[in-house]
Scaffold this motif. Structure first.
Motif, PDB file in Angstrom:
ATOM      1  N   GLU A   1      47.092  36.500  55.951  1.00 48.33           N
ATOM      2  CA  GLU A   1      46.178  35.497  55.440  1.00 48.33           C
ATOM      3  C   GLU A   1      44.933  35.315  56.310  1.00 48.33           C
ATOM      4  O   GLU A   1      43.838  35.061  55.801  1.00 48.33           O
ATOM      5  CB  GLU A   1      46.903  34.150  55.296  1.00 48.33           C
ATOM      6  N   ASP A   2      45.074  35.459  57.627  1.00 47.95           N
ATOM      7  CA  ASP A   2      43.926  35.205  58.492  1.00 47.95           C
ATOM      8  C   ASP A   2      42.891  36.329  58.456  1.00 47.95           C
ATOM      9  O   ASP A   2      41.845  36.245  59.103  1.00 47.95           O
ATOM     10  CB  ASP A   2      44.363  34.931  59.932  1.00 47.95           C
ATOM     11  N   SER A   3      43.155  37.386  57.692  1.00 47.81           N
ATOM     12  CA  SER A   3      42.181  38.458  57.523  1.00 47.81           C
ATOM     13  C   SER A   3      41.255  38.211  56.332  1.00 47.81           C
ATOM     14  O   SER A   3      40.277  38.937  56.145  1.00 47.81           O
ATOM     15  CB  SER A   3      42.895  39.803  57.326  1.00 47.81           C
ATOM     16  N   TRP A   4      41.568  37.193  55.556  1.00 47.46           N
ATOM     17  CA  TRP A   4      40.817  36.897  54.328  1.00 47.46           C
ATOM     18  C   TRP A   4      40.257  35.482  54.378  1.00 47.46           C
ATOM     19  O   TRP A   4      40.806  34.608  55.039  1.00 47.46           O
ATOM     20  CB  TRP A   4      41.733  37.008  53.114  1.00 47.46           C
ATOM     21  N   PHE A   5      39.166  35.259  53.644  1.00 48.52           N
ATOM     22  CA  PHE A   5      38.650  33.906  53.487  1.00 48.52           C
ATOM     23  C   PHE A   5      39.392  33.262  52.326  1.00 48.52           C
ATOM     24  O   PHE A   5      39.283  33.715  51.176  1.00 48.52           O
ATOM     25  CB  PHE A   5      37.148  33.906  53.201  1.00 48.52           C
ATOM     26  N   LEU A   6      40.136  32.215  52.621  1.00 45.37           N
ATOM     27  CA  LEU A   6      40.956  31.573  51.600  1.00 45.37           C
ATOM     28  C   LEU A   6      40.536  30.126  51.398  1.00 45.37           C
ATOM     29  O   LEU A   6      40.311  29.389  52.358  1.00 45.37           O
ATOM     30  CB  LEU A   6      42.439  31.610  52.003  1.00 45.37           C
ATOM     31  N   GLU A   7      40.425  29.740  50.142  1.00 42.07           N
ATOM     32  CA  GLU A   7      40.226  28.336  49.820  1.00 42.07           C
ATOM     33  C   GLU A   7      41.534  27.586  50.088  1.00 42.07           C
ATOM     34  O   GLU A   7      42.601  28.196  50.205  1.00 42.07           O
ATOM     35  CB  GLU A   7      39.818  28.192  48.350  1.00 42.07           C
ATOM     36  N   SER A   8      41.453  26.272  50.144  1.00 42.62           N
ATOM     37  CA  SER A   8      42.638  25.479  50.478  1.00 42.62           C
ATOM     38  C   SER A   8      43.791  25.749  49.514  1.00 42.62           C
ATOM     39  O   SER A   8      44.952  25.836  49.929  1.00 42.62           O
ATOM     40  CB  SER A   8      42.289  23.985  50.479  1.00 42.62           C
ATOM     41  N   TYR A   9      43.482  25.939  48.234  1.00 46.71           N
ATOM     42  CA  TYR A   9      44.541  26.167  47.250  1.00 46.71           C
ATOM     43  C   TYR A   9      45.149  27.568  47.346  1.00 46.71           C
ATOM     44  O   TYR A   9      46.172  27.856  46.720  1.00 46.71           O
ATOM     45  CB  TYR A   9      44.023  25.916  45.836  1.00 46.71           C
ATOM     46  N   GLN A  10      44.509  28.441  48.133  1.00 45.80           N
ATOM     47  CA  GLN A  10      45.015  29.805  48.287  1.00 45.80           C
ATOM     48  C   GLN A  10      45.851  29.994  49.552  1.00 45.80           C
ATOM     49  O   GLN A  10      46.428  31.060  49.743  1.00 45.80           O
ATOM     50  CB  GLN A  10      43.840  30.790  48.338  1.00 45.80           C
ATOM     51  N   LYS A  11      45.893  28.976  50.388  1.00 46.34           N
ATOM     52  CA  LYS A  11      46.528  29.142  51.699  1.00 46.34           C
ATOM     53  C   LYS A  11      48.039  28.977  51.599  1.00 46.34           C
ATOM     54  O   LYS A  11      48.606  27.917  51.847  1.00 46.34           O
ATOM     55  CB  LYS A  11      45.922  28.155  52.697  1.00 46.34           C
ATOM     56  N   HIS A  12      48.674  30.084  51.209  1.00 45.06           N
ATOM     57  CA  HIS A  12      50.126  30.127  51.088  1.00 45.06           C
ATOM     58  C   HIS A  12      50.628  31.432  51.698  1.00 45.06           C
ATOM     59  O   HIS A  12      49.965  32.475  51.564  1.00 45.06           O
ATOM     60  CB  HIS A  12      50.563  30.063  49.623  1.00 45.06           C
ATOM     61  N   PRO A  13      51.764  31.414  52.350  1.00 43.94           N
ATOM     62  CA  PRO A  13      52.326  32.668  52.878  1.00 43.94           C
ATOM     63  C   PRO A  13      52.511  33.698  51.767  1.00 43.94           C
ATOM     64  O   PRO A  13      52.982  33.369  50.677  1.00 43.94           O
ATOM     65  CB  PRO A  13      53.689  32.223  53.448  1.00 43.94           C
ATOM     66  N   GLY A  14      52.103  34.915  52.042  1.00 47.87           N
ATOM     67  CA  GLY A  14      52.242  35.983  51.063  1.00 47.87           C
ATOM     68  C   GLY A  14      51.066  36.144  50.126  1.00 47.87           C
ATOM     69  O   GLY A  14      51.021  37.092  49.334  1.00 47.87           O
ATOM     70  N   GLN A  15      50.084  35.236  50.206  1.00 47.62           N
ATOM     71  CA  GLN A  15      48.948  35.301  49.289  1.00 47.62           C
ATOM     72  C   GLN A  15      48.119  36.559  49.509  1.00 47.62           C
ATOM     73  O   GLN A  15      47.731  37.243  48.555  1.00 47.62           O
ATOM     74  CB  GLN A  15      48.068  34.059  49.472  1.00 47.62           C
ATOM     75  N   ALA A  16      47.829  36.882  50.766  1.00 50.42           N
ATOM     76  CA  ALA A  16      46.988  38.054  51.050  1.00 50.42           C
ATOM     77  C   ALA A  16      47.646  39.335  50.556  1.00 50.42           C
ATOM     78  O   ALA A  16      46.967  40.245  50.074  1.00 50.42           O
ATOM     79  CB  ALA A  16      46.707  38.143  52.547  1.00 50.42           C
ATOM     80  N   ALA A  17      48.948  39.398  50.669  1.00 51.91           N
ATOM     81  CA  ALA A  17      49.658  40.595  50.208  1.00 51.91           C
ATOM     82  C   ALA A  17      49.477  40.803  48.709  1.00 51.91           C
ATOM     83  O   ALA A  17      49.482  41.949  48.226  1.00 51.91           O
ATOM     84  CB  ALA A  17      51.145  40.488  50.547  1.00 51.91           C
ATOM     85  N   THR A  18      49.277  39.718  47.954  1.00 52.87           N
ATOM     86  CA  THR A  18      49.077  39.871  46.511  1.00 52.87           C
ATOM     87  C   THR A  18      47.740  40.543  46.212  1.00 52.87           C
ATOM     88  O   THR A  18      47.613  41.265  45.220  1.00 52.87           O
ATOM     89  CB  THR A  18      49.147  38.512  45.774  1.00 52.87           C
ATOM     90  N   PHE A  19      46.729  40.310  47.061  1.00 52.95           N
ATOM     91  CA  PHE A  19      45.441  40.987  46.863  1.00 52.95           C
ATOM     92  C   PHE A  19      45.604  42.492  47.052  1.00 52.95           C
ATOM     93  O   PHE A  19      45.062  43.288  46.289  1.00 52.95           O
ATOM     94  CB  PHE A  19      44.396  40.463  47.846  1.00 52.95           C
TER      95      PHE A  19
END
Length: 256
Positions: free
Chosen positions: A42-60
């Motif tokens: 997650e810390d490699s991507w710019f995430l909005e507050s609603y996107q800040k969940h574990p596993g979110q970056a992996a979905t991209f």
């Protein structure tokens, strides 16, 4: 007019005149890390507050890989990563370039030879409807014609939005439209479904995203006031770009 007939006889002027099908990966975030060692973190991507969940970056990354996989199985496909410079704090970087660069860092998931040369970007879309419409125009810019078939890659819970609402808004034939949905982060599923229901209802009332809250959201996703080049490059559908209404666009379209 046939959707596959060349619009311009000087097809040699187009980089990819032989490609027939569009595979579009809709962007959801911007890659901000200076390295590519942790593309699924997650810390490699710019995430909005609603996107800040574990596993979110992996979905991209899953979306990127899915797009590459689909394109690798269709030698007639142009792969487009779609998404503009949507976040001010992320700087002037686009979602589309982020996805392309992540694919590059991953060696195109073992399919570089067959896919990389026909994988490009659409760097102006500010919402999901523009992901689709702008990518169709970008396809025309690159091939000289309009896609025979369209495949969209995004989250599974957005299928109704893309495959019904957006496809219907541009009146693209259902028989030639395909959707590949992947799961979102398990920790954000309930919130994501609730948010998607709200956005879907908004697009039902405003299918072209040109009024009210959807229009304001688009303006907020253009922090650097980029000039949008479309419909230059796809003059046959200029009317569709200019249209704003609750009913389907009534004019002629190359694929209708």
């Amino acid at each position: 007019m046939s959707s596959y007939r060349k619009i311009d006889r000087a097809s040699d002027n187009y980089p990819f005149p032989k490609l027939k099908n569009l595979v579009m990966v809709a962007g959801h975030s911007i890659y901000t890390s200076n390295s590519f060692e942790k593309v699924d973190k997650e810390d490699s991507w710019f995430l909005e507050s609603y996107q800040k969940h574990p596993g979110q970056a992996a979905t991209f990354v899953t979306h990127i890989e899915e797009g590459v996989e689909i394109a690798s199985k269709d030698s007639n496909a142009l792969l487009l990563f779609s998404g503009g410079e949507t976040r001010k704090d992320a700087g002037p970087r686009s979602e589309a370039q982020s996805y392309w660069t992540v694919a590059e860092s991953k060696g195109w998931f073992g399919k570089e030879d067959g896919v990389r040369w026909r994988s490009l970007t659409e760097e102006h879309a500010r919402d999901s409807f523009e992901n689709l419409l702008f990518s169709v125009c970008r396809f025309r810019e690159l091939t000289g014609t309009y896609p025979l078939n369209i495949t969209v890659v995004s989250y599974d819970f957005k299928e109704e939005r893309f495959a019904h609402l957006h496809r219907s808004a541009i009146r693209f034939p259902e028989s030639r439209f395909f959707y590949s949905g992947t799961p979102g982060s398990p920790t954000s599923k309930e919130a994501a479904m609730k948010g998607e229901a709200l956005v879907r209802a908004q697009f039902q009332d405003d299918p072209y995203g040109c009024l009210g809250s959807l229009h304001r959201k688009k303006l907020g996703r253009d922090p650097f006031h980029r000039s949008i080049p479309y419909p230059n490059g796809c003059p046959e559908i200029e009317g569709l770009f200019r249209y704003c209404g609750a009913s389907p666009y009534p004019g002629s379209l190359p694929w209708s």
